[in-house]
Write a protein that holds these residues in place. Structure first.
Motif, PDB file in Angstrom:
ATOM      1  N   THR A  24      -3.516  -1.142   6.947  1.00 17.59           N
ATOM      2  CA  THR A  24      -3.580  -0.682   5.557  1.00 17.59           C
ATOM      3  C   THR A  24      -3.326  -1.863   4.640  1.00 17.59           C
ATOM      4  N   LYS A  25      -3.785  -1.705   3.430  1.00 25.83           N
ATOM      5  CA  LYS A  25      -3.605  -2.772   2.455  1.00 25.83           C
ATOM      6  C   LYS A  25      -3.604  -2.147   1.067  1.00 25.83           C
ATOM      7  N   ILE A  26      -2.790  -2.715   0.183  1.00 26.20           N
ATOM      8  CA  ILE A  26      -2.778  -2.213  -1.190  1.00 26.20           C
ATOM      9  C   ILE A  26      -3.808  -2.996  -1.989  1.00 26.20           C
ATOM     10  N   THR A  32      -4.458   1.190  -4.870  1.00 29.05           N
ATOM     11  CA  THR A  32      -4.620   2.209  -3.833  1.00 29.05           C
ATOM     12  C   THR A  32      -4.212   1.672  -2.468  1.00 29.05           C
ATOM     13  N   HIS A  33      -3.558   2.518  -1.667  1.00 28.11           N
ATOM     14  CA  HIS A  33      -3.317   2.182  -0.265  1.00 28.11           C
ATOM     15  C   HIS A  33      -4.627   2.369   0.482  1.00 28.11           C
ATOM     16  N   ASN A  35      -6.980   2.458   3.629  1.00 25.15           N
ATOM     17  CA  ASN A  35      -7.022   2.548   5.080  1.00 25.15           C
ATOM     18  C   ASN A  35      -8.144   1.637   5.571  1.00 25.15           C
TER      19      ASN A  35
END
Ligand SMILES: [Zn+2]
Length: 69
Positions: A24-26, A32-33, A35
């Motif tokens: 995951t990454k912001i 937004t997180h 996926n």
């Protein structure tokens, strides 16, 4: 396979760099997180440096496209 991926945010479509193993990454644009399993992978590079070069190119291409439309 490259070690660094360029992926598209599932929410705003912004491009960002991520390590292959990351899940995951912001998003730096909309927060937004993301996926990363669901996110579209635009490109892959062997090094982070190479990836950031590619990202810069992709962004300048996007700008050109926006100008045309
Ligand atoms: Zn985003």
């Amino acid at each position: 396979m490259g070690a660094t991926l360029i992926v598209k945010c599932t929410q705003c479509g912004g491009l960002m760099l991520t390590a292959v193993r990351q899940k995951t990454k912001i998003c730096p644009y909309c927060g937004t997180h993301v996926n990363l399993l669901l996110a579209q992978k635009v490109a892959a590079a062997d090094t982070a440096l190479e990836a950031s070069e590619m990202l810069r190119k992709l962004k300048s291409e996007q700008k050109l496209n926006h100008k045309k439309t």
